[in-house]
Design an enzyme around this catalytic site. Structure first.
Site, PDB file in Angstrom:
ATOM      1  N   ASP A 107      20.205 -10.675 -12.830  1.00  9.31           N
ATOM      2  CA  ASP A 107      18.877 -10.685 -13.446  1.00  9.31           C
ATOM      3  C   ASP A 107      17.877  -9.834 -12.675  1.00  9.31           C
ATOM      4  O   ASP A 107      17.460 -10.205 -11.580  1.00  9.31           O
ATOM      5  CB  ASP A 107      18.396 -12.136 -13.507  1.00  9.31           C
TER       6      ASP A 107
ATOM      7  N   ASP B  35      14.926  -3.385 -17.899  1.00 13.41           N
ATOM      8  CA  ASP B  35      15.315  -4.771 -17.631  1.00 13.41           C
ATOM      9  C   ASP B  35      16.759  -5.028 -18.042  1.00 13.41           C
ATOM     10  O   ASP B  35      17.161  -4.721 -19.158  1.00 13.41           O
ATOM     11  CB  ASP B  35      14.367  -5.681 -18.412  1.00 13.41           C
TER      12      ASP B  35
END
Ligand SMILES: *[C@@H]1O[C@H](CO)[C@@H](O)[C@H](O)[C@H]1NC(C)=O
Ligand SMILES: *[C@@H]1O[C@H](CO)[C@@H](O)[C@H](O)[C@H]1NC(C)=O
Ligand SMILES: *[C@@H]1O[C@H](CO)[C@@H](O)[C@H](O)[C@H]1NC(C)=O
Length: 489
Positions: free
Chosen positions: A135, A361
């Site tokens: 992440d 991201d």
């Protein structure tokens, strides 16, 4: 007492390990990386698992994107209202880093079961193995953990050991060293990572509590541990990284319960990525396989200059903006063109110092554009897709879908992201005209409210190699099939 014992065994252990580890100056650390739909990630009795259909798959992706976007926009609101003073840190080469602390609840890709890419992770001595969510929106790495005596479990009742889950057993690892709650690390540096004030005795461990968007919680303590990494060049050897800050999570409630934990690739002073990258030239990279490729297909997340990256002759570089929206990685986009024509998009959409900006991201699937950019992009693609019957599918956020009978990618003009410094990212058509169901394709963009951040999601990043250079502050990228075969060239 136990601290002394820990320290002693640590020194014994580390001298033993130092002799065992390879000289890895030119090497890269590798973590195997899988998409969430890979069998390595499925777990018994959880919501994870292979989706029943393509539509189900896309629904899951969109659902998790929503949770993440809320989190990112939250951070932005906070950023503008509570801008604290930046603090600085130095790496081994005396480069200064400017870091903006964050002070809002961390919500990671674990929100609503949202992990997209997973990595295998070995921690402790001897190593215990986990599969963590990779992440770029989290800075701390944590996993399910069993530690006694724990102040957390004095105040809340910790669940009994659940044998169906992978749990890190702290007592089996002499290199596990809790961070004292009186330390500056706990009181100041980690306050942005939700360390708690609770500190009954000087040696009590530093506690954290993360609250997730869906009401889940993870509570635990911070510790230093040894992390074992595989190497790219010396495949038969492993390297031990000592004193890596991790979270030992003792209570997980809600959906985070379904995961072993999170690997924090975000950027901040004590983030896992910065810590590991420090040993490997302050650099990490990944190549995301097509999320529709055979699901047992693995890839690598690498720290260090991957030899594969240097072999890609068509690498382009753009500035990586660090420390503005921690822990995210931002880039300076100047515009989007379609079929060679620059779209009319107001420049404030791209302004990270203002109300816009673009982050790259790993935890968001679809590319999210603020409405000021979304509308012109859809309008420019529409004339090329006019002949296909529009369809309403059961996913609200994807509002441009069509019957793909007779569709050819050559009908769709090339879309390019133009960076302010001249680099151009030209994704393959399948990264923005995505399969949504049998015979149904959709434009793979979601619209978000202005003002806000646009997000280059992981589907858009597919079939490219991405290299994050934290010292040079550069993002390198090049087209790649991301197959192992290619890395052996
Ligand atoms: C769950 O795990 C058990 C034991 O590991 C196994 O026997 C069972 O088949 C698994 N169930 C599913 C649905 O994968
Ligand atoms: C944890 O590791 C850091 C270096 O990574 C070190 O500065 C710190 O003293 C360590 N703390 C403990 C309690 O071992
Ligand atoms: C798409 O169109 C074809 C032929 O026009 C039709 O047979 C098919 O059922 C349609 N598919 C969908 C998903 O509407």
């Amino acid at each position: 007492m136990s601290l002394l014992w820990f320290l002693q065994s640590f020194f014994l252990f580390s001298s033993f390990l130092a002799s065992a580890s390879a000289n890895t100056d030119d090497d890269a650390a590798q973590f195997e990386m899988f998409h969430r739909h890979a069998p390595q990630v499925y777990k018994n009795g959880t919501t994870l698992g292979p989706p029943k259909s393509q539509l189900e798959r896309v629904k899951q992706l969109v659902h998790s994107d929503n949770a993440r976007q809320q989190m990112i926009s939250h951070r932005l609101v906070k950023r503008s209202s509570h801008r604290r003073n930046a603090y600085e840190f130095q790496d081994g080469n005396n480069n200064n880093y400017n870091v903006q602390p964050v002070d809002i609840p961390m919500r990671s890709a674990a929100d609503t079961g949202a992990g997209q890419y997973f990595v295998s992770f070995r921690v402790g001595s001897p190593p215990q193995k986990f599969v963590l969510i990779a992440d770029t929106g989290s800075d701390v790495t944590w996993m399910n953990c069993y530690y006694r005596p724990s102040p957390v479990c004095h105040r809340e009742s910790c669940p009994n050991l659940d044998v169906t889950r992978r749990i890190f057993h702290a007592s089996r690892s002499p290199t596990f060293k809790t961070i004292p709650c009186v330390s500056d690390l706990c009181k100041f540096d980690l306050s942005g990572s939700f360390s708690m004030d609770y500190c009954p005795t000087a040696l009590s461990p530093c506690e954290f509590e993360y609250s997730y968007a869906d009401g889940s919680r993870a509570l635990g303590i911070f510790a230093n541990e040894t992390v074992t990494v595989g190497l790219e060049l010396h495949k038969h050897r492993k390297k031990k990284l000592h004193n890596v800050l991790i979270g030992c999570s003792q209570i997980n409630e809600g959906t985070v319960h379904a995961f072993d934990g999170v690997m924090g690739l975000g950027y901040s002073k004590h983030s896992f990525a910065v810590r590991v990258a420090k040993e490997f030239g302050y650099m990490f990279s990944y190549c995301l396989v097509d999320h529709l490729s055979p699901s047992n297909f693995a890839n690598y997340l690498s720290f260090g200059r991957q030899s594969k990256g240097s072999k890609l002759h068509n690498m382009q570089y753009t500035k990586l903006i660090l420390g503005v929206i921690n822990p995210f990685y931002a880039v300076n986009v100047a515009g989007i063109s379609i079929g060679g024509t620059m779209l009319k998009i107001p420049s404030e959409v791209w302004d990270i110092e203002g109300n816009g900006g673009v982050i790259i991201d790993s935890g968001t699937s679809l590319t999210a554009l603020t409405e000021l950019a979304y509308k012109p992009v859809i309008a420019a693609l529409d004339p090329h897709l006019k002949n296909f019957q529009k369809l309403d599918i059961d996913i609200e956020e994807l509002n441009y879908c069509f019957n793909a009978t007779g569709f050819k990618e050559s009908l769709v003009p090339k879309l390019a992201f133009h960076f302010a410094d001249g680099a151009q990212f030209v994704p393959p058509v399948k990264s923005y005209v995505i399969d949504a169901d049998d015979g149904v394709k959709c434009l793979g963009f979601t619209s978000i409210k202005w003002p806000g951040n646009s997000i280059i999601g992981n589907i858009m990043q597919q079939n490219h190699f991405w290299e994050f250079d934290l010292v040079g502050k550069k993002l390198g990228f090049a087209p790649s099939s991301c197959t192992m075969l290619e890395s052996k060239v």
